[in-house]
Design a protein around this motif. Structure first.
Motif, short mmCIF file in Angstrom:
data_model
loop_
_atom_site.label_atom_id
_atom_site.label_comp_id
_atom_site.label_asym_id
_atom_site.label_seq_id
_atom_site.Cartn_x
_atom_site.Cartn_y
_atom_site.Cartn_z
N ARG A 1 11.15 5.64 -3.10
CA ARG A 1 10.38 5.68 -4.35
C ARG A 1 11.27 5.84 -5.58
O ARG A 1 11.00 6.63 -6.48
N LYS A 2 12.35 5.07 -5.58
CA LYS A 2 13.23 5.07 -6.75
C LYS A 2 12.48 4.57 -7.98
O LYS A 2 12.81 4.89 -9.11
N LYS A 31 8.19 3.54 -9.05
CA LYS A 31 6.81 3.51 -8.57
C LYS A 31 6.29 2.08 -8.78
O LYS A 31 6.20 1.61 -9.90
N ARG A 56 0.92 5.05 -3.93
CA ARG A 56 1.65 6.30 -4.05
C ARG A 56 3.03 6.21 -3.40
O ARG A 56 3.95 6.91 -3.75
N ASP A 57 3.14 5.34 -2.38
CA ASP A 57 4.35 5.37 -1.56
C ASP A 57 5.09 4.03 -1.47
O ASP A 57 5.99 3.87 -0.67
N ASN A 58 4.68 3.05 -2.29
CA ASN A 58 5.31 1.72 -2.26
C ASN A 58 5.14 1.01 -0.92
O ASN A 58 5.94 0.14 -0.58
#
Lengths: 770, 149
Positions: free
Chosen positions: A136-137, A139, A143-145
């Protein structure tokens, strides 16, 4: 009565126009008053768009300028999830994201206009790799890519690992691959007087574009018309991207009130359009002493890019194929598609399977080495046979052709003798290589190796996908007594125009030349679904065969009931000669009105699928294949040549051997490119080698001698027994070539493409074997 | 603007174009011959191959000025009406064309190689056609077709 044409190597019906230069591709069309359009894209991978600045000193007369504010409907490219905008509105999520559009009559002025626009952006941190997306560098999605997570479970994995003789582990990677159709993406939008928007272009799925334009323009079905022009290759690359390009052309055309054409140059096409998903696949396998697969634990990661597009479906196919065509009663597959700040990845022939099949085949080779079992023997012991069940629990019937293709390939390729002659030798030493003699194979400069891959590929949409698609196809009888096919299925080079005519012709007892094809125009033809997923011949061909049977029965019945016997009529069904049919059918239409026979997809009886648990019959049929690849590796330069590949494919009844061989050879060569040379280099989220000079696809000089064998194990629910085959050939070359290189050099290959640089690295990292 | 005179497929054209306009665009836009295709615009793919005084060139790399006064053959000039050239007929029957976009360039390259054949020397088709990219066929049917001729 006419002899059947199914099974004959008929030349393609559109071949004359193609060899004479008459075939009109989108850029060949002359549309009066047409403007040239162009796209201005973000150059940063993630950020906030503050302002689009147009140079006030520039002469903007004659320009049409479009931003997200000009979109009359929803700013979305409708496909699966509505997350991808047609034009940036606020947040930029990848470096090639379209921000605004320009059009002008004159191409040179247009280019000047492009230079007079600047984007003011506030950059944000970007996640450019799977690892960065997971961490998650940035968004990007939810919520979590994670675009999608799939779990497939069967049996008791933990127990299986406890009772194992050995546990073998491996992690395998594949890179991006570009479809590289030789005709770049192109589209023309024409605003019509009545308010309808017509869009003509190079595309695979007319109704995907139709759906996307309706949402974008906020209009009903009949206000959008999509027409496919002769298409110079697709391979999945023209499945979803044409909706984006059509959206841009339509927005410009709507605002300008004039036709607008956009044809990408190669650089833009390479940089901005979809590619094959990069993957990381981790395997842990529990094996018995004899090499039986007791348990498989597989983790699949795919890089979806910045928007969801088709990633969940690509992931699904990848996950289902991840255990390969092997019997294993205890397995756990976890697959995730991850969001990154890169251009969305999408459909490419094979659709997720080439990645996971590469991994499982390399893992099988690793197991073979660990147990000192011949790789063919290991496959013999584990290949799915009739009565066995796949990863999703699909029980295979007599159509399980794995053993057949394996034995046929071993025999035809002379596997045992050739493999023994290339037995493992000492790996080359880069320091000493130049001193080695140039000739000879034992320790010389040119090392030879032989490798094999075994694979299967499900044809048609997964699970109940075909039911959702609800494809329709029609046959019309014309007043002159010929038959016309109405489908939205597209000819993209695979030969569907020819195979459809053969299937319908045979069902009616007519030569294919009496069967015509209506244009792929959404205002004329029903939605027979997208031209993807190896489904056109098997699924749509079968719908057409059913419609043809209806037509034949109705005509026979009419002729029987008709008080005045039509000339040439025969009382029994079927056998009429073409002249008789023409007279009879023409009289039928003239006396009783237009005749259209429409059929829709019928799900084969007994097929069951649980979408939630990922259990059941994933595909109506599988194609099966083996590749045996021979390689020559230069131990000094690490240049790799592939002199010969034996290709054995089982694809059900072969409708047209000439076209099927073309699919087999073409698909296999794309796989050779995937294995060796096709590498997309990215810098800060942008393709750094967006040119044919340095994105290298195979040429005639690189092409192996293909020894192709097509085997037929007829599929009951396919037209005349045919199965889908378009994607199957691409699954095999990657792992077969990698295995051959392992055999030649005694190194371990874990990543595609195997460039000389990567190979040098692998040799330095040895001994990875045993 | 310069006046350029070219003979294309035996027909004479006189066009006024910028001298550096690509021959490919002159043929497609000014002569109305769209058989030559643009695949890459940088001389890598060969889709725009035409014959310039009998020699195969990438027409995307040839400025109009350089073609002035010369004879050009495009794909439209290979068949005589409905009668295909031997290479065209061989491509059709061998299944050497699929999507067809590379076919015009591939045929003209093959034509140049066949015409340039000297004595009984065999043509190295694999080397000769390596500048013409095809993504559909895997080249096998193309190599079969040219060997027939």
């Amino acid at each position: 009565m006419i002899a059947p044409s199914v099974g004959l190597p008929l030349p393609r019906t559109d071949g004359f126009d193609k060899v004479t230069g008459r075939a009109a591709y989108v850029d060949d069309l002359r549309v009066p008053g047409c403007l040239h359009g162009a796209t201005i894209r973000s150059t940063i991978p993630h950020g906030r768009l503050r302002r689009i600045r147009r140079d006030p000193a520039f002469d903007w007369s004659g320009f049409t300028f479009v931003t997200a504010a000009d979109i009359p409907g929803q700013n979305v490219i409708a496909l699966i999830t509505d997350d991808q905008p047609a034009l940036v509105d606020g947040i930029i999520r990848h470096a090639e994201e379209p921000v605004c559009l320009l059009a002008h009559r004159d191409r040179e002025r247009l280019l000047a206009g492009l230079r007079a626009v600047t984007l003011e952006c506030d950059p944000l941190p970007a996640a450019l790799t799977i690892r960065e997306g997971l961490a998650r560098k940035a968004k990007i999605y939810g919520r979590d890519n994670i675009f999608k997570e799939i779990r497939i479970r069967k049996g008791e994995v933990r127990t299986a690992f406890r009772g194992a003789h050995r546990i073998v582990e491996g992690t395998f990677r594949t890179g991006l691959q570009e479809q590289l159709y030789i005709e770049t993406n192109g589209m023309i939008a024409i605003p019509e007087r009545g308010g309808r928007m017509s869009v003509l272009g190079s595309l695979q799925c007319p109704y995907y574009v139709h759906k996307a334009l309706k949402r974008l323009l906020g209009v009903g079905d009949d206000r959008v018309r999509v027409v496919q022009t002769t298409t110079g290759g697709g391979f999945g690359g023209k499945e979803e991207y044409p909706s984006m390009l059509a959206a841009h052309c339509a927005l410009l055309a709507r605002k300008a009130g004039k036709p607008v054409k956009i044809v990408y140059d190669r650089l833009e096409d390479l940089a901005a359009t979809t590619k094959r998903h990069p993957s990381v696949v981790r395997h842990r396998t529990a094996v018995s002493r004899e090499g039986r697969l007791l348990g498989m634990d597989i983790d699949v990661l795919m890089d979806g890019g910045a928007y969801l597009t088709l990633s969940p479906v690509v992931l699904s196919r990848g996950a289902i194929h991840a255990a390969g065509p092997y019997r294993c009663e205890n397995l756990a597959i976890r697959a995730r598609a991850v969001a990154t700040n890169t251009p969305p990845n999408g459909a490419f022939r094979g659709f997720g399977a080439p990645q996971t099949i590469f991994a499982v085949e390399m893992q099988l080779n690793r197991i073979a080495r660990a147990l000192r079992i011949d790789p063919v023997e290991l496959r013999r012991r584990n290949v799915l046979r009739p009565g066995d069940s796949t990863a999703t629990g699909q029980v295979l019937d007599a159509g399980a052709s794995g053993p057949l293709v394996l034995e046929e390939a071993v025999r035809r390729s002379g596997w045992s003798v050739r493999r023994a002659s290339f037995t493992k030798r000492a790996p080359p030493d880069p320091e000493r290589a130049s001193k080695a003699p140039r000739k000879g194979t034992a320790s010389g400069r040119i090392r030879r190796g032989l490798g094999l891959s075994l694979f299967y590929h499900g044809a048609g949409f997964t699970g109940i996908g075909e039911v959702y698609l609800d494809s329709h196809a029609s046959l019309a009888v014309t007043r002159d007594g010929s038959v016309e096919i109405h489908t939205a299925s597209t000819e993209i080079g695979q030969g569907m125009r020819t195979t459809f005519a053969q299937i319908v012709g045979d069902e009616l007892g007519l030569p294919p030349s009496m069967v015509r094809l209506a244009p792929q125009d959404t205002s004329l033809v029903p939605n027979s679904g997208p031209t993807v997923a190896s489904r056109t011949c098997m699924i749509v061909g079968k719908i057409l065969a059913n419609a043809a049977a209806d037509l034949r029965d109705a005509l026979v019945q009419w002729a029987g009931d008709s008080p005045r016997r039509a000339p040439g009529r025969r009382a029994t069904r079927g056998p009429w000669n073409p002249q008789q049919f023409r007279r009879l059918a023409s009289a039928w239409v003239r006396k009783t009105g237009p005749k259209v026979f429409t059929r829709k997809y019928d799900r084969p009886p007994g097929m069951k699928w649980d979408e939630k648990e990922y259990r059941g019959d994933a595909y109506g049929a599988f194609g099966w294949g083996v590749n045996v690849a021979e390689v020559e590796v230069d131990a000094e330069t690490f240049e790799i040549r592939v002199p010969r590949v034996d290709v054995v494919l089982e694809i059900g009844t072969v409708v047209n051997p000439l076209l099927a061989q073309g699919q087999a050879e073409g698909g296999t060569l794309q796989g050779v490119g995937y294995a060796l040379t096709e590498e997309v280099v990215r810098k800060n989220g942008r393709m750094a080698n967006a040119q044919l000079t340095n994105y290298i696809i195979p040429t005639t000089a690189d092409t192996p001698e293909f020894r192709t064998t097509l085997l037929s194990n007829a599929y009951r629910h396919g037209p005349f027994g045919a199965k889908g085959m378009g994607e199957l050939p691409l699954d095999g070359p990657g792992p077969a070539i990698a295995a051959a290189i392992e055999n030649a050099l005694g190194v371990s290959i874990v990543e595609l493409p195997i460039t000389p640089e990567r190979l040098a690295k692998a040799i330095r990292a040895r001994p990875a074997h045993e | 603007m310069s006046e350029i005179r070219i003979t294309v497929n035996g027909r004479r054209f006189r066009v006024r174009v910028p001298p550096m306009k690509r021959l490919l665009d002159v043929l497609r836009e000014d002569c109305g011959l769209t058989g030559a295709k643009e695949g890459c615009g940088e001389g890598e793919c060969g889709a725009c191959t035409v014959l310039l005084d009998g020699e195969a060139v990438n027409s995307c790399l040839v400025p109009a000025l350089q073609a002035n006064g010369r004879k050009i053959t495009t794909i439209e000039g290979l068949a005589r009406g409905k009668r295909l050239s031997r290479l065209q007929a061989a491509f059709l029957s061998a299944g050497a064309t699929q999507c067809g976009i590379c076919t015009p360039g591939m045929l003209l390259m093959a034509e140049a190689l066949a015409r340039g054949r000297t004595g009984g020397r065999a043509i190295d088709w694999r080397e000769g056609l390596a500048g013409n990219l095809c993504r559909c066929t895997g080249y096998t049917k193309i190599l079969e077709a040219v060997k027939e001729v």
